[in-house]
Write a protein that holds these residues in place. Structure first.
Motif, mmCIF file in Angstrom:
data_model
loop_
_atom_site.group_PDB
_atom_site.id
_atom_site.type_symbol
_atom_site.label_atom_id
_atom_site.label_comp_id
_atom_site.label_asym_id
_atom_site.label_seq_id
_atom_site.Cartn_x
_atom_site.Cartn_y
_atom_site.Cartn_z
ATOM 1 N N ASN A 1 19.071 15.102 -17.881
ATOM 2 C CA ASN A 1 17.772 15.049 -17.203
ATOM 3 C C ASN A 1 17.724 16.054 -16.072
ATOM 4 O O ASN A 1 18.739 16.619 -15.679
ATOM 5 N N GLU A 2 16.519 16.188 -15.529
ATOM 6 C CA GLU A 2 16.338 16.991 -14.320
ATOM 7 C C GLU A 2 16.153 16.009 -13.164
ATOM 8 O O GLU A 2 15.733 14.864 -13.381
ATOM 9 N N GLU A 3 16.353 16.485 -11.958
ATOM 10 C CA GLU A 3 16.134 15.627 -10.787
ATOM 11 C C GLU A 3 14.699 15.073 -10.775
ATOM 12 O O GLU A 3 14.462 13.929 -10.395
ATOM 13 N N SER A 4 13.756 15.898 -11.236
ATOM 14 C CA SER A 4 12.344 15.479 -11.209
ATOM 15 C C SER A 4 12.031 14.371 -12.217
ATOM 16 O O SER A 4 10.924 13.841 -12.238
ATOM 17 N N ASP A 5 12.990 14.034 -13.093
ATOM 18 C CA ASP A 5 12.768 12.942 -14.059
ATOM 19 C C ASP A 5 13.085 11.573 -13.455
ATOM 20 O O ASP A 5 12.747 10.545 -14.033
ATOM 21 N N TRP A 6 13.775 11.576 -12.323
ATOM 22 C CA TRP A 6 14.213 10.294 -11.741
ATOM 23 C C TRP A 6 13.140 9.722 -10.822
ATOM 24 O O TRP A 6 12.543 10.432 -10.024
ATOM 25 N N LEU A 7 12.947 8.436 -10.935
ATOM 26 C CA LEU A 7 11.995 7.721 -10.070
ATOM 27 C C LEU A 7 12.606 7.507 -8.688
ATOM 28 O O LEU A 7 11.924 7.529 -7.675
ATOM 29 N N GLY A 8 13.915 7.303 -8.687
ATOM 30 C CA GLY A 8 14.590 7.102 -7.406
ATOM 31 C C GLY A 8 16.041 6.749 -7.613
ATOM 32 O O GLY A 8 16.492 6.521 -8.748
ATOM 33 N N LEU B 1 0.861 -1.181 0.000
ATOM 34 C CA LEU B 1 0.000 0.000 0.000
ATOM 35 C C LEU B 1 0.900 1.235 0.000
ATOM 36 O O LEU B 1 1.865 1.297 0.771
ATOM 37 N N TRP B 2 0.585 2.202 -0.865
ATOM 38 C CA TRP B 2 1.401 3.426 -0.907
ATOM 39 C C TRP B 2 0.568 4.611 -0.444
ATOM 40 O O TRP B 2 -0.580 4.784 -0.879
ATOM 41 N N TYR B 3 1.140 5.396 0.469
ATOM 42 C CA TYR B 3 0.465 6.557 1.041
ATOM 43 C C TYR B 3 1.116 7.831 0.526
ATOM 44 O O TYR B 3 2.305 8.074 0.781
ATOM 45 N N LYS B 4 0.311 8.605 -0.179
ATOM 46 C CA LYS B 4 0.816 9.814 -0.837
ATOM 47 C C LYS B 4 1.338 10.871 0.145
ATOM 48 O O LYS B 4 2.396 11.476 -0.075
ATOM 49 N N THR B 5 0.610 11.093 1.247
ATOM 50 C CA THR B 5 0.981 12.159 2.190
ATOM 51 C C THR B 5 2.406 11.990 2.706
ATOM 52 O O THR B 5 3.117 12.962 2.924
ATOM 53 N N SER B 6 2.791 10.754 2.937
ATOM 54 C CA SER B 6 4.076 10.496 3.582
ATOM 55 C C SER B 6 5.079 9.825 2.657
ATOM 56 O O SER B 6 6.223 9.629 3.048
ATOM 57 N N ASN B 7 4.656 9.435 1.447
ATOM 58 C CA ASN B 7 5.492 8.625 0.540
ATOM 59 C C ASN B 7 5.925 7.324 1.235
ATOM 60 O O ASN B 7 7.019 6.827 1.023
ATOM 61 N N SER B 8 5.048 6.774 2.085
ATOM 62 C CA SER B 8 5.372 5.519 2.785
ATOM 63 C C SER B 8 4.832 4.320 2.007
ATOM 64 O O SER B 8 3.776 4.408 1.375
ATOM 65 N N TYR B 9 5.563 3.235 2.115
ATOM 66 C CA TYR B 9 5.114 1.966 1.552
ATOM 67 C C TYR B 9 4.818 1.048 2.731
ATOM 68 O O TYR B 9 5.671 0.856 3.591
ATOM 69 N N SER B 10 3.592 0.480 2.754
ATOM 70 C CA SER B 10 3.266 -0.432 3.842
ATOM 71 C C SER B 10 2.993 -1.810 3.242
ATOM 72 O O SER B 10 2.339 -1.927 2.208
ATOM 73 N N SER C 1 22.166 3.374 -7.623
ATOM 74 C CA SER C 1 21.640 2.930 -8.923
ATOM 75 C C SER C 1 20.396 3.765 -9.257
ATOM 76 O O SER C 1 19.357 3.608 -8.631
ATOM 77 N N PRO C 2 20.532 4.674 -10.236
ATOM 78 C CA PRO C 2 19.412 5.567 -10.524
ATOM 79 C C PRO C 2 18.419 4.967 -11.528
ATOM 80 O O PRO C 2 18.825 4.367 -12.523
ATOM 81 N N MET C 3 17.127 5.120 -11.251
ATOM 82 C CA MET C 3 16.104 4.645 -12.191
ATOM 83 C C MET C 3 15.336 5.849 -12.718
ATOM 84 O O MET C 3 14.885 6.698 -11.940
ATOM 85 N N LEU C 4 15.203 5.916 -14.036
ATOM 86 C CA LEU C 4 14.479 7.022 -14.661
ATOM 87 C C LEU C 4 12.994 6.661 -14.716
ATOM 88 O O LEU C 4 12.633 5.532 -15.033
ATOM 89 N N PRO D 1 3.309 10.943 -7.252
ATOM 90 C CA PRO D 1 2.424 9.772 -7.376
ATOM 91 C C PRO D 1 2.617 8.977 -8.678
ATOM 92 O O PRO D 1 2.525 7.744 -8.671
ATOM 93 N N LEU D 2 2.924 9.668 -9.770
ATOM 94 C CA LEU D 2 3.145 8.942 -11.032
ATOM 95 C C LEU D 2 4.408 8.080 -10.943
ATOM 96 O O LEU D 2 4.464 6.973 -11.479
ATOM 97 N N HIS D 3 5.401 8.607 -10.259
ATOM 98 C CA HIS D 3 6.645 7.851 -10.091
ATOM 99 C C HIS D 3 6.428 6.651 -9.158
ATOM 100 O O HIS D 3 6.974 5.571 -9.395
ATOM 101 N N ALA D 4 5.642 6.870 -8.095
ATOM 102 C CA ALA D 4 5.352 5.765 -7.166
ATOM 103 C C ALA D 4 4.610 4.653 -7.917
ATOM 104 O O ALA D 4 4.863 3.461 -7.704
ATOM 105 N N LYS D 5 3.723 5.050 -8.808
ATOM 106 C CA LYS D 5 2.973 4.056 -9.592
ATOM 107 C C LYS D 5 3.937 3.291 -10.520
ATOM 108 O O LYS D 5 3.871 2.065 -10.622
#
Lengths: 377, 54
Positions: free
Chosen positions: A185-192, A19-28, A236-239, A337-341
């Motif tokens: 790229n920009e930092e905002s292009d990276w998923l993590g 489960l992913w929570y948007k407010t906190s970017n937590s994964y449960s 290890s960066p993921m786009l 949220p798009l990156h979390a998805k």
């Protein structure tokens, strides 16, 4: 009831829900029973409605306690964790005591440091990119200490400032800036940026994760010596756009404990300079690797590395829970949220294994077999 | 969204299944919450005994 606390995404992986929570970017990670109970609670119009559902099942159940526990769980999942305090400071040009120029492919950049000590936090891992030729850098970084704060500037604009004992955040931020620069790229292009090392066979890649000391970097160094390509070590960066892992040109950091294993496999191993960074890591050698043929590769598997002296080599499928417990707390994941998805989408098609090994020949064979499964994917 | 009245039609089998679900709440370790780092970091953690910048 409390729908504003509900998870944004829910995804089933085998017997676990993530489960992913948007407010906190937590994964449960929860089991099936817990997930259905949680949704019963969230979907009730009122506490009385929930209480009556519980009573209908078994009047001896304590609906108050159950509701209290669920509410407390939801609040924990939605708790926002304090972000770093943003300080500002003016750029001080007189801090430019040491200048180094580097080039990667056709991209030139310069890094200025105020002391040898500060240089030691960044330079050794990119020393192989240094150039003596006069290049005109497209970007200039400055790293220095001012009032016990370690500052990172890009083109004289402050990027990050942290208390100097937290220098690993400056290293991480510098890595992110460098990756964005070399991959346009920009930092905002990276998923993590995953805390792990990535190896490729020229077609696909595998992400190796594990706590410090489990042998990730050593394994990657030996696989590189056996002909695999190093895509990234440590970070290890993921786009987000393609969920591929991109090349990180930093050298592999090798701890003293692995020297004897790697010495016979790596040409000129003893000529690599010894670095003493801190007491925890001890003596380190930085091993630069050949640039991979492609800038990025799809990542087909997550392998949790577990070096165990005198063990047989085994590669066993493991649960998403184990992988995420290892990966998430030490990785930066975009809160978008798009990156979390995209992250969940990638996870849903990526098997997780645990690799136990001690022998270099059999571990190379096992990884080769693993890559062969993904050929022509 | 509110559940409709289909809970009235609960079978014994469903009830037993649901019991398991509620029992799960009191068990330890039925959930974990993981928070990623708020900012990019390298894997060299601060080391009070050997931080080179202190």
């Amino acid at each position: 009831m409390n729908n504003n606390l509900a998870p944004t995404y829910q995804r089933l992986f085998g017997s676990y829900w993530v489960l992913w929570y948007k407010t906190s970017n937590s994964y449960s990670i929860v089991d099936d029973n817990f997930k259905h109970l949680l949704y019963d609670y969230l979907e009730c119009a009122s506490f009385d409605a929930f209480k009556s559902i519980v009573a209908r099942i078994d009047s001896s159940l304590d609906a108050d306690t159950i509701a209290k526990n669920l509410q407390s769980y939801l609040e924990q999942c939605n708790a926002e964790h304090g972000s770093d305090e943003l300080l500002s400071t003016d750029f001080i040009v007189s801090k430019r005591k040491i200048s180094k120029q580097y080039i990667f492919k056709d991209k030139a950049f310069q890094v200025n440091f105020d002391s040898d000590l500060v240089k030691k936090t960044i330079h050794p891992s990119i020393a192989h990119l240094e150039t003596e030729n006069n290049v005109s850098p497209s970007v200039i970084f400055d790293i220095y200490i001012e009032s016990d704060q370690l500052c990172l500037f890009k083109n004289e604009v402050l990027v990050r400032i942290v208390p100097k004992q937290n220098y690993h955040f400056i290293q991480g931020k510098f890595a992110m800036e460098l990756l964005s620069f070399i991959h346009d790229n920009e930092e905002s292009d990276w998923l993590g940026t995953f805390h792990g090392s990535t190896i490729s066979d020229g077609e696909n890649s595998i992400l190796f994760v594990g706590a410090s000391g489990k042998g990730k970097s050593t394994l990657c160094a030996l696989l590189t010596a056996k002909g695999f390509e190093l895509v990234a070590d440590d970070v290890s960066p993921m786009l987000a756009a393609d969920s591929h892992i991109y090349h990180n040109p930093s050298a592999i950091s090798i701890k003293k404990g692995a020297f004897s294993l790697l010495r016979p496999l790596v040409n000129g191993f003893d000529e690599l300079p010894d670095m003493v960074f801190n007491k925890t890591k001890g003596v380190i050698k930085y091993l630069p690797c050949k640039t991979p043929n492609k800038d990025h590769y799809p990542c087909r598997a997550i392998i949790m590395v577990n070096y165990t002296k005198d063990s047989d080599t085994t590669l066993e499928l493991r649960s998403i829970k184990e992988a995420l417990e290892t990966l998430i707390p030490e990785s930066w994941l975009s809160p978008d949220p798009l990156h979390a998805k995209s992250f969940l989408d990638w996870l849903s098609k990526t098997p997780v294994y645990q690799l136990t090994y001690s022998d270099t020949e059999s571990v190379t064979e096992e990884i080769t077999k693993c890559f062969n499964r993904f050929k022509n994917h | 969204m509110k559940k409709d009245n289909n809970t009235d039609k609960i079978t014994r089998k469903d009830a037993i299944k649901k019991m398991g679900k509620y029992a799960a709440l009191t068990a330890v370790g039925t959930f974990v919450i993981l928070n990623p780092l708020k900012a990019q970091a390298s894997s060299l953690p601060p080391d009070p005994g050997g931080n080179p910048l202190i």
